[in-house]
Design an enzyme around this catalytic site. Structure first.
Site, PDB file in Angstrom:
ATOM      1  N   ASN A   1      -6.776  -1.636   3.076  1.00 36.94           N
ATOM      2  CA  ASN A   1      -5.642  -1.099   3.823  1.00 36.94           C
ATOM      3  C   ASN A   1      -4.691  -2.188   4.304  1.00 36.94           C
ATOM      4  OD1 ASN A   1      -4.285   1.066   5.562  1.00 36.94           O
ATOM      5  ND2 ASN A   1      -4.934  -0.414   7.120  1.00 36.94           N
TER       6      ASN A   1
ATOM      7  N   THR B   1      -0.999   6.556   8.017  1.00 37.42           N
ATOM      8  CA  THR B   1      -1.108   5.920   6.700  1.00 37.42           C
ATOM      9  C   THR B   1      -0.086   4.804   6.474  1.00 37.42           C
ATOM     10  OG1 THR B   1       0.314   7.625   5.711  1.00 37.42           O
ATOM     11  CG2 THR B   1      -2.080   7.983   5.631  1.00 37.42           C
TER      12      THR B   1
ATOM     13  N   ASP C   1       0.272  -3.665   7.304  1.00 39.67           N
ATOM     14  CA  ASP C   1      -0.251  -2.600   6.461  1.00 39.67           C
ATOM     15  C   ASP C   1       0.263  -2.724   5.031  1.00 39.67           C
ATOM     16  OD1 ASP C   1      -1.925  -0.162   6.971  1.00 39.67           O
ATOM     17  OD2 ASP C   1      -0.252   0.786   5.927  1.00 39.67           O
TER      18      ASP C   1
ATOM     19  N   GLY D   1     -22.636  -6.798 -10.569  1.00 38.17           N
ATOM     20  CA  GLY D   1     -23.847  -6.032 -10.322  1.00 38.17           C
ATOM     21  C   GLY D   1     -23.799  -5.123  -9.122  1.00 38.17           C
TER      22      GLY D   1
ATOM     23  N   ASP E   1     -23.223  -1.883  -6.939  1.00 40.03           N
ATOM     24  CA  ASP E   1     -23.418  -0.475  -7.296  1.00 40.03           C
ATOM     25  C   ASP E   1     -22.518   0.485  -6.535  1.00 40.03           C
ATOM     26  OD1 ASP E   1     -25.966  -0.846  -8.986  1.00 40.03           O
ATOM     27  OD2 ASP E   1     -26.507  -1.789  -7.089  1.00 40.03           O
TER      28      ASP E   1
ATOM     29  N   ASP F   1     -13.257   0.493   3.816  1.00 44.34           N
ATOM     30  CA  ASP F   1     -12.880   0.324   5.210  1.00 44.34           C
ATOM     31  C   ASP F   1     -11.546   1.025   5.482  1.00 44.34           C
ATOM     32  OD1 ASP F   1     -13.252  -1.194   7.845  1.00 44.34           O
ATOM     33  OD2 ASP F   1     -11.263  -1.888   7.222  1.00 44.34           O
TER      34      ASP F   1
ATOM     35  N   HIS G   1      -6.620   5.580   6.641  1.00 50.77           N
ATOM     36  CA  HIS G   1      -5.285   5.005   6.790  1.00 50.77           C
ATOM     37  C   HIS G   1      -4.604   4.785   5.439  1.00 50.77           C
ATOM     38  CE1 HIS G   1      -5.803   4.361  11.094  1.00 50.77           C
ATOM     39  NE2 HIS G   1      -7.041   3.978  10.818  1.00 50.77           N
TER      40      HIS G   1
ATOM     41  N   GLU H   1     -14.625   5.203   5.126  1.00 59.19           N
ATOM     42  CA  GLU H   1     -14.734   5.220   6.587  1.00 59.19           C
ATOM     43  C   GLU H   1     -13.633   6.119   7.145  1.00 59.19           C
ATOM     44  OE1 GLU H   1     -14.587   2.061  10.304  1.00 59.19           O
ATOM     45  OE2 GLU H   1     -13.160   1.912   8.656  1.00 59.19           O
TER      46      GLU H   1
END
Length: 476
Positions: free
Chosen positions: A140, A175, A183, A206, A208, A213, A217, A241
């Protein structure tokens, strides 16, 4: 030969005082055998191949090498996945944790967690245990000091210029507004491709899964952005999140937005998680059965719960870091409920040794309380009962919250400990069981679940399907 990737990576662990696990039995067992079984029994538990089906250990601020060294204990404790802090380049020094959330760009650099080679080695080692690796990604925003960021992202067209976010009822502001750092213009294709390339780099190393985060937003396709459809790799596990709601004071819009996020990733339900913990903090149990699963059409298998997160622990108290003042046992009681639900995955937070925001440093290994019998037992239950319906209920007479599944149950006292209870049975198969934590006997009939909850205030019992005992991770 490299260990086989099985849908169920099953470990056979000989019971020992070192890990403090107690035996269990089911219909047909004799309570008189409890003493010998407690001393000699074996415990089976499966690590889930699908991250959503298992539970996650948040190795907050641990180095990749520290996580690698702890893999045997993590596997024994029943965690199918580990989550690292952000691996992106950021300020390096004797730095506080939050500098990792102020990255300089979308590339891996040793900012205190270790090198890219260390990350590769962690992923390779984790794979041998059937443990998946999730990396936290900050997309973000970047660090406020643009002098240190990726020079190709410096032009103003790659940034929003709305100003600081102050109105959480305004979705555009959520946002496009700054949340402490400038931002990024995540609607821009160049920015999107930068992020997408970083995700592919992690995948090739590797990794997965990705924890996104500040996902709430970043705009959705319905809001005119192709960010999520561009950067998400559906072959990996993704969860976003979403703290609180994607927008305040508009329930219908919030439900629509969270449903759209869930098309691309699993989503955190911090509101329900806080509800459960708040009840236990007050010595009570919560009557609520869910939030996004109840008030929107998001299914349980797109939900991530936690008893506490790095934000609720590591920030200053006036910034929302309130769980640092909550006793670990209360955290564990909340975790026992949320991690015993079907479909949803749950995050267990390894608490740092320090509590002050500025004293929690990158690279310092946190608490190993995740190995405790009560946490491990809940994880084993979660894995053993994967796919079974659950029924969450409470009993006011005994101040008890519990989750009933076909193969067993988890019961948690709202307060106190060492208490006998008798609650209504909803789904659990009748029989005689042994609490994995205390060794106490629980009797299940068609109507009731009865027994004594031990000193932790948590009781866990279950049976393991015979089909789950046939494979191990020892095939080298």
């Amino acid at each position: 030969m490299k260990a086989k990737k099985l849908k169920k990576m099953l470990f056979l662990i000989v019971l020992s005082a070192a890990i403090g696990l107690s035996g269990f039995c089911f219909s047909g067992c004799s309570a008189g055998k409890k003493t010998s079984e407690t001393a000699e029994a074996t415990v089976y538990y499966g690590l889930e191949d699908n991250i959503q089906d298992g539970v996650i250990l948040h190795c907050f601020d641990w180095t990749f090498k520290q996580i690698k060294e702890a893999l045997p204990e993590i596997a024994k404790a029943g965690f199918s996945s580990v989550q690292t802090s952000p691996a992106q380049a950021s300020y390096k020094g004797n730095s506080a944790w939050y500098f990792l959330y102020q990255p300089n760009g979308f590339y891996i650099n040793d900012s205190g967690l270790g090198s890219e080679e260390d990350l590769k080695e962690l992923c390779a080692a984790a794979d041998k245990y059937g443990i998946k690796v999730i990396v936290d990604v900050v997309a973000n925003h970047l660090a406020g000091d643009h002098s240190g960021i990726d020079s190709t992202l410096m032009p103003s067209k790659y940034w929003h210029n709305y100003g600081s976010l102050s109105d959480y009822s305004n979705r555009y502001e959520i946002t496009h507004g700054d949340i402490g750092m400038p931002d990024l213009n995540t609607e821009d294709s160049y920015v999107q491709n930068k992020v997408a390339s970083y995700i592919q780099k992690l995948k090739s190393d590797g990794v997965d899964g990705i924890r996104w985060d500040a996902a709430k937003h970043i705009s959705l396709p319905s809001e005119g952005s192709s960010f999520w459809s561009t950067v998400i790799d559906s072959d990996m596990f993704n969860y976003g999140e979403i703290l609180g709601s994607p927008v305040d004071n508009n329930a219908s819009q919030a439900a629509s937005l969270i449903e759209e996020y869930a098309k691309y990733m699993s989503v955190t339900d911090s509101s329900y998680s806080s509800t459960i913990l708040n009840a236990f903090t007050n010595g009570k149990v919560s009557l609520k059965k869910g939030n996004w699963t109840v008030h929107s059409s998001v299914p349980a298998n797109k939900i991530v719960y936690w008893a506490e997160s790095h934000d609720t622990y590591s920030n200053h108290t006036n910034e929302g870091g309130w769980t640092k003042n909550v006793d670990q046992n209360i955290i564990d009681r909340a975790y026992a409920i949320i991690a015993s639900r079907n479909g949803a995955t749950a995050l267990y937070f390894s608490r740092p040794s320090q509590t002050d925001k500025d004293s929690i440093l990158v690279g310092e290994q946190g608490s190993t309380h995740f190995t405790s019998p009560e946490v491990a037992a809940v994880n084993h239950f979660h894995n053993a009962c994967n796919g079974e319906d659950d029924f969450y209920d409470t009993d006011s007479t005994y101040n008890t919250a519990y989750v009933s599944r076909k193969s067993g149950a988890v019961l948690v006292l709202g307060s106190d400990a060492n208490q006998s209870v008798s609650v209504k049975n909803h789904l659990t198969t009748p029989g005689t069981y042994i609490d994995e934590i205390s060794g106490n006997v629980f009797t299940v009939t068609e109507d009731t679940i009865s027994g004594k909850i031990g000193s932790t205030g948590i009781a866990v019992f279950y049976k393991v399907d015979a089909e789950k005992k046939g494979s191990t991770s020892s095939d080298q």
